[in-house]
Design an enzyme around this catalytic site. Structure first.
Site, PDB file in Angstrom:
ATOM      1  N   SER A   7       0.909  -1.032   0.046  1.00  0.00           N
ATOM      2  CA  SER A   7      -0.123   0.128  -0.218  1.00  0.00           C
ATOM      3  C   SER A   7       0.837   1.263  -0.037  1.00  0.00           C
ATOM      4  O   SER A   7       1.591   1.703   1.092  1.00  0.00           O
ATOM      5  CB  SER A   7      -0.897  -0.063   1.447  1.00  0.00           C
ATOM      6  OG  SER A   7      -1.899   1.109   1.179  1.00  0.00           O
ATOM      7  N   HIS A  31      -1.567  -1.408  -4.270  1.00  0.00           N
ATOM      8  CA  HIS A  31      -2.704  -0.857  -3.449  1.00  0.00           C
ATOM      9  C   HIS A  31      -2.743   0.666  -3.718  1.00  0.00           C
ATOM     10  O   HIS A  31      -1.566   1.324  -2.747  1.00  0.00           O
ATOM     11  CB  HIS A  31      -3.067  -1.400  -2.380  1.00  0.00           C
ATOM     12  CG  HIS A  31      -4.250  -1.184  -1.581  1.00  0.00           C
ATOM     13  ND1 HIS A  31      -5.406  -1.792  -1.629  1.00  0.00           N
ATOM     14  CD2 HIS A  31      -4.598  -0.124  -0.472  1.00  0.00           C
ATOM     15  CE1 HIS A  31      -6.333  -1.341  -1.163  1.00  0.00           C
ATOM     16  NE2 HIS A  31      -5.950  -0.286  -0.454  1.00  0.00           N
ATOM     17  N   ASP A  33      -4.520   4.012  -2.380  1.00  0.00           N
ATOM     18  CA  ASP A  33      -5.468   4.667  -1.584  1.00  0.00           C
ATOM     19  C   ASP A  33      -5.974   6.019  -1.873  1.00  0.00           C
ATOM     20  O   ASP A  33      -5.071   6.831  -1.936  1.00  0.00           O
ATOM     21  CB  ASP A  33      -5.196   4.738   0.136  1.00  0.00           C
ATOM     22  CG  ASP A  33      -5.107   3.280   0.733  1.00  0.00           C
ATOM     23  OD1 ASP A  33      -6.046   2.600   0.329  1.00  0.00           O
ATOM     24  OD2 ASP A  33      -4.278   2.966   1.301  1.00  0.00           O
ATOM     25  N   HIS A  64      -8.343   1.970  -4.124  1.00  0.00           N
ATOM     26  CA  HIS A  64      -9.070   1.913  -3.065  1.00  0.00           C
ATOM     27  C   HIS A  64      -9.838   3.322  -2.909  1.00  0.00           C
ATOM     28  O   HIS A  64      -9.235   4.040  -2.399  1.00  0.00           O
ATOM     29  CB  HIS A  64      -8.583   1.199  -1.809  1.00  0.00           C
ATOM     30  CG  HIS A  64      -9.379   1.349  -0.833  1.00  0.00           C
ATOM     31  ND1 HIS A  64      -8.753   0.997   0.450  1.00  0.00           N
ATOM     32  CD2 HIS A  64     -10.773   1.410  -0.575  1.00  0.00           C
ATOM     33  CE1 HIS A  64      -9.827   1.069   1.451  1.00  0.00           C
ATOM     34  NE2 HIS A  64     -11.049   1.275   0.819  1.00  0.00           N
ATOM     35  N   ASP A 173      -7.824  -5.351   4.392  1.00  0.00           N
ATOM     36  CA  ASP A 173      -6.912  -4.029   4.422  1.00  0.00           C
ATOM     37  C   ASP A 173      -6.796  -3.378   5.548  1.00  0.00           C
ATOM     38  O   ASP A 173      -7.966  -3.165   6.310  1.00  0.00           O
ATOM     39  CB  ASP A 173      -7.539  -3.143   3.264  1.00  0.00           C
ATOM     40  CG  ASP A 173      -6.951  -1.799   2.912  1.00  0.00           C
ATOM     41  OD1 ASP A 173      -5.632  -1.721   3.447  1.00  0.00           O
ATOM     42  OD2 ASP A 173      -7.325  -0.971   2.305  1.00  0.00           O
ATOM     43  N   GLY A 174      -5.889  -3.194   6.222  1.00  0.00           N
ATOM     44  CA  GLY A 174      -5.552  -2.436   7.389  1.00  0.00           C
ATOM     45  C   GLY A 174      -4.837  -3.504   8.465  1.00  0.00           C
ATOM     46  O   GLY A 174      -5.447  -4.497   8.899  1.00  0.00           O
ATOM     47  N   GLY A 195       0.873  -2.230   4.342  1.00  0.00           N
ATOM     48  CA  GLY A 195       1.431  -0.762   4.475  1.00  0.00           C
ATOM     49  C   GLY A 195       2.397  -0.666   5.361  1.00  0.00           C
ATOM     50  O   GLY A 195       3.538  -1.102   5.072  1.00  0.00           O
TER      51      GLY A 195
HETATM   52  C1  DX5 Z   1      -6.478   2.545   5.063  1.00  0.00           C
HETATM   53  C2  DX5 Z   1      -5.853   2.034   3.884  1.00  0.00           C
HETATM   54  C3  DX5 Z   1      -5.048   0.836   3.979  1.00  0.00           C
HETATM   55  C4  DX5 Z   1      -3.635   1.356   4.616  1.00  0.00           C
HETATM   56  C5  DX5 Z   1      -3.095  -0.089   5.087  1.00  0.00           C
HETATM   57  O1  DX5 Z   1      -7.298   3.393   5.124  1.00  0.00           O
HETATM   58  O2  DX5 Z   1      -7.003   1.683   3.023  1.00  0.00           O
HETATM   59  O3  DX5 Z   1      -4.837   0.550   2.776  1.00  0.00           O
HETATM   60  O4  DX5 Z   1      -2.689   1.881   3.528  1.00  0.00           O
HETATM   61  O5  DX5 Z   1      -1.779   0.378   5.785  1.00  0.00           O
HETATM   62  P1  DX5 Z   1      -1.533  -0.613   7.082  1.00  0.00           P
HETATM   63  O6  DX5 Z   1      -1.367  -2.000   6.481  1.00  0.00           O
HETATM   64  O7  DX5 Z   1      -0.454   0.143   7.645  1.00  0.00           O
HETATM   65  O8  DX5 Z   1      -2.820  -0.727   7.807  1.00  0.00           O
HETATM   66 ZN    ZN Z   2      -6.714   0.903   1.082  1.00  0.00          ZN
END
Ligand code: DX5
Ligand code: ZN
Length: 218
Positions: A7, A31, A33, A64, A173-174, A195
């Site tokens: 991400s 990915h 965002d 996303h 996701d997250g 991420g």
């Molecule tokens: C959150 C995003 C995720 C985020 C994930 O709103 O949609 O894609 O980048 O990051 P991590 O893996 O650090 O939670």
């Molecule tokens: Zn995301």
């Protein structure tokens, strides 16, 4: 084997192209965002940047959308065929129109659902989407802690898929990291966003390869 998607909001923003080059050989795609500072309290890239990032790689793009008006954005995105495009069930009443519009562009429609939303709300659409995305943090920021009830939510979709012979993939996701990724794969996740687990590490490629090795054994 599950597919892993770095991400890029968590990556070094001044060196996104370099980060992509390094990770490309080891992941299934990227990915991206998109946040509008209204549907979520954070702001990321607009179409100019997303389109440029999509052009910079031959890997799959997974956009996303965390925005109030997904339809407006679809008309200005330029993505390769078979890109994944996720939008939130909470963001709009025009779910069917958006799914159709994504399909018209030859992209794969994906529906994302936030942690507090009743999962049964997505059921009418599961036959027409390519992917469901179970948000395992409140959308808006990288680096949050994984919400444990997400396992049950994923399990619910996996069972529904099996009993009704549906073909959608399940994304998560997250907050995914080495402590939860095996269980996520075991409950049925196909597409995994990473991420902080990659980009907070001093060596994102090594972190990605470690997680790949983890799930190869599940
Ligand atoms: C959150 C995003 C995720 C985020 C994930 O709103 O949609 O894609 O980048 O990051 P991590 O893996 O650090 O939670
Ligand atoms: Zn995301």
């Amino acid at each position: 084997v599950a597919a892993l998607y770095p991400s890029l909001i968590a990556a070094d923003q001044l060196n996104l192209e370099r980060e992509m080059r390094l990770l490309e050989p080891h992941c299934q795609g990227f990915h991206l965002d998109v946040m509008d500072n209204h549907f979520v309290p954070n702001l990321t890239w607009g179409p100019l940047m997303v389109n440029a990032l999509a052009r910079a790689t031959t890997s799959r793009i997974w956009v996303h959308l965390m925005v109030d008006d997904p339809l407006a954005l679809l008309s200005v995105l330029e993505l390769p065929a078979e890109s994944l495009v996720s939008f939130h069930i909470e963001s709009t009443k025009k779910i069917e129109a958006i799914i159709d519009s994504i399909k018209e562009k030859k992209w794969h429609p994906s529906l994302a659902i936030s942690p507090k939303t009743d999962p049964t709300r997505t059921f009418p659409f599961l036959h027409s989407i390519h992917q469901i995305v179970v948000m395992s943090v409140e959308p808006g920021f990288s680096g949050q802690e994984f919400i444990p009830t997400s396992f049950e939510r994923i399990d619910l979709f996996a069972r529904k898929r099996a009993t009704e012979n549906m073909t959608f993939t399940i994304g998560v996701d997250g907050g995914v990291n080495a402590t939860n990724i095996d269980r996520l794969v075991n409950v049925g996740c196909d597409d995994i966003v990473l991420g902080a687990a990659l980009f907070k590490s001093h060596d994102p490629v090594a972190a990605l390869r470690t997680l790949q090795a983890h799930i190869a054994g599940t």
